[in-house]
Write a protein that holds these residues in place. Structure first.
Motif, PDB file in Angstrom:
ATOM      1  N   MET A  91       5.870  46.015  98.379  1.00  0.00           N
ATOM      2  CA  MET A  91       5.644  45.130  97.320  1.00  0.00           C
ATOM      3  C   MET A  91       7.335  44.744  96.893  1.00  0.00           C
ATOM      4  SD  MET A  91       4.649  45.909  93.265  1.00  0.00           S
ATOM      5  CE  MET A  91       2.903  46.128  93.479  1.00  0.00           C
ATOM      6  N   SER A  92       7.268  43.302  96.882  1.00  0.00           N
ATOM      7  CA  SER A  92       8.644  42.727  96.910  1.00  0.00           C
ATOM      8  C   SER A  92       9.151  42.847  95.132  1.00  0.00           C
ATOM      9  CB  SER A  92       8.659  40.974  96.873  1.00  0.00           C
ATOM     10  OG  SER A  92       7.869  40.615  95.914  1.00  0.00           O
ATOM     11  N   LEU A  93      10.445  42.754  94.941  1.00  0.00           N
ATOM     12  CA  LEU A  93      10.974  42.760  93.982  1.00  0.00           C
ATOM     13  C   LEU A  93      10.474  41.924  92.912  1.00  0.00           C
ATOM     14  CD1 LEU A  93      13.348  44.097  91.842  1.00  0.00           C
ATOM     15  CD2 LEU A  93      14.911  42.553  92.960  1.00  0.00           C
ATOM     16  N   LYS A  94       9.962  40.715  93.255  1.00  0.00           N
ATOM     17  CA  LYS A  94       9.595  39.419  92.306  1.00  0.00           C
ATOM     18  C   LYS A  94       8.095  40.104  92.059  1.00  0.00           C
ATOM     19  CE  LYS A  94       8.547  34.824  91.804  1.00  0.00           C
ATOM     20  NZ  LYS A  94       8.744  33.307  92.371  1.00  0.00           N
ATOM     21  N   GLU A  95       7.406  40.791  92.771  1.00  0.00           N
ATOM     22  CA  GLU A  95       6.043  41.140  92.625  1.00  0.00           C
ATOM     23  C   GLU A  95       6.017  42.395  91.788  1.00  0.00           C
ATOM     24  OE1 GLU A  95       3.570  40.341  96.675  1.00  0.00           O
ATOM     25  OE2 GLU A  95       4.948  41.946  96.697  1.00  0.00           O
ATOM     26  N   LYS A  96       7.035  43.281  91.803  1.00  0.00           N
ATOM     27  CA  LYS A  96       7.275  44.331  90.811  1.00  0.00           C
ATOM     28  C   LYS A  96       7.474  43.720  89.375  1.00  0.00           C
ATOM     29  CE  LYS A  96       9.435  47.520  94.333  1.00  0.00           C
ATOM     30  NZ  LYS A  96      10.391  48.339  94.655  1.00  0.00           N
ATOM     31  N   VAL A  97       8.281  42.823  89.424  1.00  0.00           N
ATOM     32  CA  VAL A  97       8.621  42.410  88.025  1.00  0.00           C
ATOM     33  C   VAL A  97       7.358  41.565  87.190  1.00  0.00           C
ATOM     34  CG1 VAL A  97       9.859  40.468  86.691  1.00  0.00           C
ATOM     35  CG2 VAL A  97      11.170  42.040  88.454  1.00  0.00           C
ATOM     36  N   GLU A  98       6.670  40.970  88.115  1.00  0.00           N
ATOM     37  CA  GLU A  98       5.521  40.370  87.744  1.00  0.00           C
ATOM     38  C   GLU A  98       4.582  41.228  87.242  1.00  0.00           C
ATOM     39  OE1 GLU A  98       3.728  37.139  86.428  1.00  0.00           O
ATOM     40  OE2 GLU A  98       5.130  36.489  87.937  1.00  0.00           O
ATOM     41  N   ALA A  99       4.290  42.310  87.788  1.00  0.00           N
ATOM     42  CA  ALA A  99       3.533  43.406  87.446  1.00  0.00           C
ATOM     43  C   ALA A  99       3.864  44.128  86.167  1.00  0.00           C
ATOM     44  CB  ALA A  99       3.397  44.401  88.615  1.00  0.00           C
ATOM     45  N   ALA A 100       5.237  44.003  85.969  1.00  0.00           N
ATOM     46  CA  ALA A 100       5.805  44.828  84.814  1.00  0.00           C
ATOM     47  C   ALA A 100       5.314  43.757  83.425  1.00  0.00           C
ATOM     48  CB  ALA A 100       7.134  44.992  84.740  1.00  0.00           C
ATOM     49  N   LEU A 101       5.636  42.514  83.888  1.00  0.00           N
ATOM     50  CA  LEU A 101       5.331  41.395  82.749  1.00  0.00           C
ATOM     51  C   LEU A 101       3.749  41.598  82.423  1.00  0.00           C
ATOM     52  CD1 LEU A 101       7.319  38.336  84.000  1.00  0.00           C
ATOM     53  CD2 LEU A 101       7.741  39.764  82.104  1.00  0.00           C
ATOM     54  N   ASN A 102       3.047  41.791  83.359  1.00  0.00           N
ATOM     55  CA  ASN A 102       1.530  41.789  83.125  1.00  0.00           C
ATOM     56  C   ASN A 102       1.302  42.876  82.197  1.00  0.00           C
ATOM     57  OD1 ASN A 102       0.799  39.509  84.822  1.00  0.00           O
ATOM     58  ND2 ASN A 102       0.480  40.855  86.467  1.00  0.00           N
ATOM     59  N   THR A 103       2.216  43.673  82.024  1.00  0.00           N
ATOM     60  CA  THR A 103       1.953  44.892  80.766  1.00  0.00           C
ATOM     61  C   THR A 103       2.112  44.419  79.407  1.00  0.00           C
ATOM     62  OG1 THR A 103       3.914  45.923  81.155  1.00  0.00           O
ATOM     63  CG2 THR A 103       2.506  46.630  82.889  1.00  0.00           C
ATOM     64  N   VAL A 104       3.167  43.333  79.240  1.00  0.00           N
ATOM     65  CA  VAL A 104       3.385  42.769  77.765  1.00  0.00           C
ATOM     66  C   VAL A 104       2.636  41.542  77.563  1.00  0.00           C
ATOM     67  CG1 VAL A 104       5.747  44.097  77.916  1.00  0.00           C
ATOM     68  CG2 VAL A 104       5.509  41.739  78.883  1.00  0.00           C
ATOM     69  N   ARG A 105       2.179  41.024  78.559  1.00  0.00           N
ATOM     70  CA  ARG A 105       1.441  39.709  78.294  1.00  0.00           C
ATOM     71  C   ARG A 105       0.251  40.049  77.475  1.00  0.00           C
ATOM     72  NH1 ARG A 105       2.561  37.778  84.057  1.00  0.00           N
ATOM     73  NH2 ARG A 105       3.955  36.002  83.639  1.00  0.00           N
ATOM     74  N   PRO A 106      -0.511  40.871  77.410  1.00  0.00           N
ATOM     75  CA  PRO A 106      -1.713  40.836  76.560  1.00  0.00           C
ATOM     76  C   PRO A 106      -0.892  40.829  75.102  1.00  0.00           C
ATOM     77  CG  PRO A 106      -2.017  42.259  78.373  1.00  0.00           C
ATOM     78  CD  PRO A 106      -0.697  41.558  78.529  1.00  0.00           C
ATOM     79  N   HIS A 107      -0.045  41.435  74.808  1.00  0.00           N
ATOM     80  CA  HIS A 107       0.659  41.488  73.334  1.00  0.00           C
ATOM     81  C   HIS A 107       1.154  40.089  72.850  1.00  0.00           C
ATOM     82  CE1 HIS A 107       0.317  45.981  73.670  1.00  0.00           C
ATOM     83  NE2 HIS A 107       0.786  45.909  74.623  1.00  0.00           N
TER      84      HIS A 107
END
Length: 75
Positions: A1-17
């Protein structure tokens, strides 16, 4: 998993809020030296609490999930 993909995954955890309040966050760039650039959009872009949301929500989620990230900047 690329660095960008890891960051995108982390953002997906806060997006619903953010989306619950009519906002969202866009990933603009991830540099090789660990600098992440994001943009708060929608209601989050003009909210007086945007700086706190960025620091305590978005930045914390990214840094907790992706050790390689050194800094998160709002653009």
């Amino acid at each position: 998993m690329s660095l960008k993909e890891k960051v995108e995954a982390a953002l997906n955890t806060v997006r619903p809020h953010l989306q619950a309040d009519g906002g969202n966050v866009e990933l603009i760039d991830v540099s090789d030296d660990g600098i992440v650039k994001v943009k708060l959009v929608g209601a989050c872009g003009s909210c007086p609490m945007a700086a706190m949301t960025l620091q305590y929500g978005v930045t914390k989620a990214i840094k907790d999930a992706v050790a390689e990230v050194k800094e998160v900047q709002s653009v």
